[in-house]
Enzyme design. Structure first.
Site, mmCIF file in Angstrom:
data_model
loop_
_atom_site.group_PDB
_atom_site.id
_atom_site.type_symbol
_atom_site.label_atom_id
_atom_site.label_comp_id
_atom_site.label_asym_id
_atom_site.label_seq_id
_atom_site.Cartn_x
_atom_site.Cartn_y
_atom_site.Cartn_z
ATOM 1 N N PRO A 113 0.829 -1.210 0.000
ATOM 2 C CA PRO A 113 0.000 0.000 0.000
ATOM 3 C C PRO A 113 0.862 1.258 0.000
ATOM 4 O O PRO A 113 1.698 1.438 0.882
ATOM 5 C CB PRO A 113 -0.787 -0.113 1.314
ATOM 6 C CG PRO A 113 -0.012 -1.075 2.156
ATOM 7 C CD PRO A 113 0.694 -1.998 1.216
ATOM 8 N N GLN A 133 -6.802 -0.773 1.571
ATOM 9 C CA GLN A 133 -6.232 -0.783 2.926
ATOM 10 C C GLN A 133 -6.980 0.238 3.767
ATOM 11 O O GLN A 133 -6.793 1.441 3.608
ATOM 12 C CB GLN A 133 -4.750 -0.423 2.882
ATOM 13 C CG GLN A 133 -4.110 -0.487 4.258
ATOM 14 C CD GLN A 133 -2.788 0.229 4.317
ATOM 15 O OE1 GLN A 133 -2.642 1.338 3.815
ATOM 16 N NE2 GLN A 133 -1.810 -0.394 4.944
ATOM 17 N N HIS A 164 -4.938 -1.266 8.161
ATOM 18 C CA HIS A 164 -3.670 -0.605 8.514
ATOM 19 C C HIS A 164 -3.549 -0.507 10.031
ATOM 20 O O HIS A 164 -4.115 0.390 10.650
ATOM 21 C CB HIS A 164 -3.622 0.777 7.880
ATOM 22 C CG HIS A 164 -2.229 1.328 7.757
ATOM 23 N ND1 HIS A 164 -1.193 0.952 8.591
ATOM 24 C CD2 HIS A 164 -1.684 2.225 6.881
ATOM 25 C CE1 HIS A 164 -0.091 1.593 8.238
ATOM 26 N NE2 HIS A 164 -0.363 2.365 7.197
ATOM 27 N N ALA A 172 -0.445 -0.343 11.469
ATOM 28 C CA ALA A 172 0.991 -0.079 11.648
ATOM 29 C C ALA A 172 1.267 1.423 11.693
ATOM 30 O O ALA A 172 0.355 2.247 11.652
ATOM 31 C CB ALA A 172 1.765 -0.709 10.487
ATOM 32 N N TYR A 199 -0.616 4.991 13.042
ATOM 33 C CA TYR A 199 -2.008 5.372 12.766
ATOM 34 C C TYR A 199 -2.900 4.837 13.896
ATOM 35 O O TYR A 199 -2.416 4.199 14.830
ATOM 36 C CB TYR A 199 -2.418 4.874 11.377
ATOM 37 C CG TYR A 199 -1.607 5.540 10.287
ATOM 38 C CD1 TYR A 199 -1.791 6.882 9.977
ATOM 39 C CD2 TYR A 199 -0.612 4.845 9.606
ATOM 40 C CE1 TYR A 199 -1.026 7.519 9.008
ATOM 41 C CE2 TYR A 199 0.163 5.473 8.634
ATOM 42 C CZ TYR A 199 -0.050 6.814 8.344
ATOM 43 O OH TYR A 199 0.723 7.441 7.394
HETATM 44 C C1 LIG Z 1 5.172 7.686 -0.527
HETATM 45 C C2 LIG Z 1 4.830 6.520 0.349
HETATM 46 C C3 LIG Z 1 3.508 6.295 0.711
HETATM 47 C C4 LIG Z 1 3.182 5.200 1.532
HETATM 48 N N1 LIG Z 1 1.863 4.978 1.849
HETATM 49 C C5 LIG Z 1 1.547 3.916 2.629
HETATM 50 C C6 LIG Z 1 0.196 3.622 2.925
HETATM 51 O O1 LIG Z 1 -0.728 4.285 2.464
HETATM 52 N N2 LIG Z 1 -0.057 2.546 3.726
HETATM 53 C C7 LIG Z 1 0.955 1.760 4.235
HETATM 54 O O2 LIG Z 1 0.681 0.807 4.952
HETATM 55 N N3 LIG Z 1 2.239 2.015 3.937
HETATM 56 C C8 LIG Z 1 2.552 3.041 3.134
HETATM 57 N N4 LIG Z 1 3.855 3.235 2.781
HETATM 58 C C9 LIG Z 1 4.858 2.239 3.190
HETATM 59 C C10 LIG Z 1 5.011 1.178 2.112
HETATM 60 O O3 LIG Z 1 3.840 0.398 1.950
HETATM 61 C C11 LIG Z 1 6.147 0.221 2.448
HETATM 62 O O4 LIG Z 1 5.864 -0.421 3.661
HETATM 63 C C12 LIG Z 1 7.485 0.945 2.555
HETATM 64 O O5 LIG Z 1 7.669 1.820 1.468
HETATM 65 C C13 LIG Z 1 8.630 -0.067 2.592
HETATM 66 O O6 LIG Z 1 8.554 -0.949 1.500
HETATM 67 P P1 LIG Z 1 9.458 -0.712 0.171
HETATM 68 O O7 LIG Z 1 10.872 -0.641 0.645
HETATM 69 O O8 LIG Z 1 9.185 -1.900 -0.692
HETATM 70 O O9 LIG Z 1 9.034 0.588 -0.433
HETATM 71 C C14 LIG Z 1 4.201 4.322 1.979
HETATM 72 C C15 LIG Z 1 5.523 4.554 1.596
HETATM 73 C C16 LIG Z 1 5.842 5.623 0.792
HETATM 74 C C17 LIG Z 1 7.289 5.814 0.390
#
Ligand SMILES: Cc1cc2nc3c(=O)[nH]c(=O)nc-3n(C[C@H](O)[C@H](O)[C@H](O)COP(=O)(O)O)c2cc1C
Length: 386
Positions: A28, A110, A189, A191, A194
């Site tokens: 997400p 989510q 969500h 984590a 939030y």
């Molecule tokens: C710009 C941005 C927006 C994100 N939005 C969410 C979100 O809406 N919900 C969530 O659970 N995590 C969110 N995350 C976290 C990502 O889902 C993920 O856990 C995090 O980027 C680490 O994974 P990655 O290294 O594959 O990017 C966001 C991350 C970024 C960089």
């Protein structure tokens, strides 16, 4: 360049009534919608392209539930994050769902209540929280000191015992609407600071009523939300629950201090009915506990035996205390990912930034091709395609 086959991750897996064609999920990552709550044509294409790129399930990041605590959630006005509040928004999301299905993918919303992480867009933008605190302000975090001051000194509304049940019902309504539209599962969500995480963490839940207490008592709210969602969606539809050791007020935080505590936290949550557990980390290479080997997904899977998602740092890297908005560098660490998969540390891999950067990331990973350099523009939630 790590020359490694990811074929084992391309094997199907059945969860609840759903057959996932492989084990790769689009993590997400919140994207903006139009001011009226309707996803734009570009956003529809954004999701379609990632499904065409082969991911089994795309998660829609931060689908806001309909509650006053979510007003101006990530910024002023509607549209800073998706919602399902009215017919027009729901019709728009149905188009996204249909596009993903046509491309052979599955899609989960989510569901989110922003809690203490609400943007401080104006001085009276009240955050609805378990206890009137953002959390400790003296810990290591990627937030600037100014941002910590703003978030911790803003007005808070402590949810009363009965108001907590209103939030539970708002989650249930969003789940029912999601199912009606045709989403394939529900993600929750819990984590990253939030509202649900706010209730789980002892740093932010100081309550002594039925929603507080020790680490087990603090799961009560999550349990009620999961039960209410299950009531709405029925037995076969998968529910995916995301949680984390860390939170924005404490990047080195520990929701559970020991594997035993983790077991005690997860037992009621698993019993309440979740089918997938997303053990969210900032770096999958990090140990979950100071003196025990194994990352957070490893321990989560070992304790629950449930399909467990590893997430955090696949094919990208940035420094530990960098802000969430700092662009990472593209890296190829698929050898380390696969070593952990073969070692039985996780069942599903959620990929966030690498898939935001490149809808065809999975095609490249499968073909053992170089990944694209990271384009920092794409981290902006306003980015939904060129
Ligand atoms: C710009 C941005 C927006 C994100 N939005 C969410 C979100 O809406 N919900 C969530 O659970 N995590 C969110 N995350 C976290 C990502 O889902 C993920 O856990 C995090 O980027 C680490 O994974 P990655 O290294 O594959 O990017 C966001 C991350 C970024 C960089």
């Amino acid at each position: 360049m790590a020359n490694v086959s990811i074929d084992p991750l391309l094997q199907p897996i059945k969860i609840g009534d759903l057959e996932l064609k492989n084990r790769i999920l689009m993590s997400p990552v919140v994207r903006q919608v139009q001011d009226d709550g309707v996803p734009s044509e570009k956003l529809i294409r954004y999701f379609r392209e990632r499904a065409e790129g082969g991911v089994a399930v795309s998660y829609v990041g931060s689908m806001l539930i309909d509650h006053p605590g979510n007003e101006d959630a990530f910024g002023p006005g509607r549209g800073s994050a998706p919602d399902l509040h009215d017919e027009a928004a729901r019709a728009g999301w149905k188009k996204v769902v249909d596009a993903v299905h046509e491309a052979g993918g599955l899609i989960f919303p989510q569901l989110l209540h922003i809690g203490a992480q609400k943007a401080v867009t104006h001085p009276d933008n009240v955050a609805y929280v378990p206890s009137p605190t953002w959390g400790p302000t003296d810990r290591a975090t990627g937030n600037s000191p100014e941002s910590v001051k703003k978030l911790s000194e803003r007005p808070f509304h402590e949810l009363s015992e009965s108001e907590v049940m209103d939030v539970v019902e708002a989650f249930a309504t969003a789940a029912r609407r999601s199912k009606e539209i045709g989403f394939d599962g529900i993600a929750l969500h819990g984590a990253h600071g939030y509202l649900l995480d706010g209730f789980l963490s002892g740093d932010t839940n100081l309550r002594t009523d039925r929603w507080g207490g020790d680490h087990v008592g603090r799961t009560a709210f999550v349990v009620e939300v999961l039960k209410a969602i299950r009531r709405e969606v029925g037995p076969g539809m998968p529910i995916s629950f995301r949680f984390s050791q860390w939170r924005p007020c404490d990047y080195d935080g520990h929701l559970a201090k020991t594997p035993k505590e983790l077991e005690e936290i997860l037992a009621p949550i698993v019993d309440a009915g979740c089918d997938i557990i997303e053990a969210s980390t900032r770096f999958f290479t990090e140990q979950a506990f100071e003196n025990e080997e194994g990352n957070f997904p490893y321990w989560t899977r070992k304790i629950t035996g449930k399909p467990t998602v590893m997430c955090g740092g696949t094919a990208v890297h940035r420094e530990k205390y960098d802000l969430a908005t700092t662009p990472p560098k593209t890296v190829n660490n698929m050898d380390e990912v696969m070593r952990r998969y073969e070692n039985g540390e996780f069942d599903l891999l959620a990929v966030g930034r690498a898939l935001v950067n490149d809808p065809n990331w999975l095609v490249r990973a499968r073909n053992v091709e170089d990944f694209l350099p990271f384009d920092g523009r794409k981290l902006n939630p306003a980015y939904v395609g060129d």
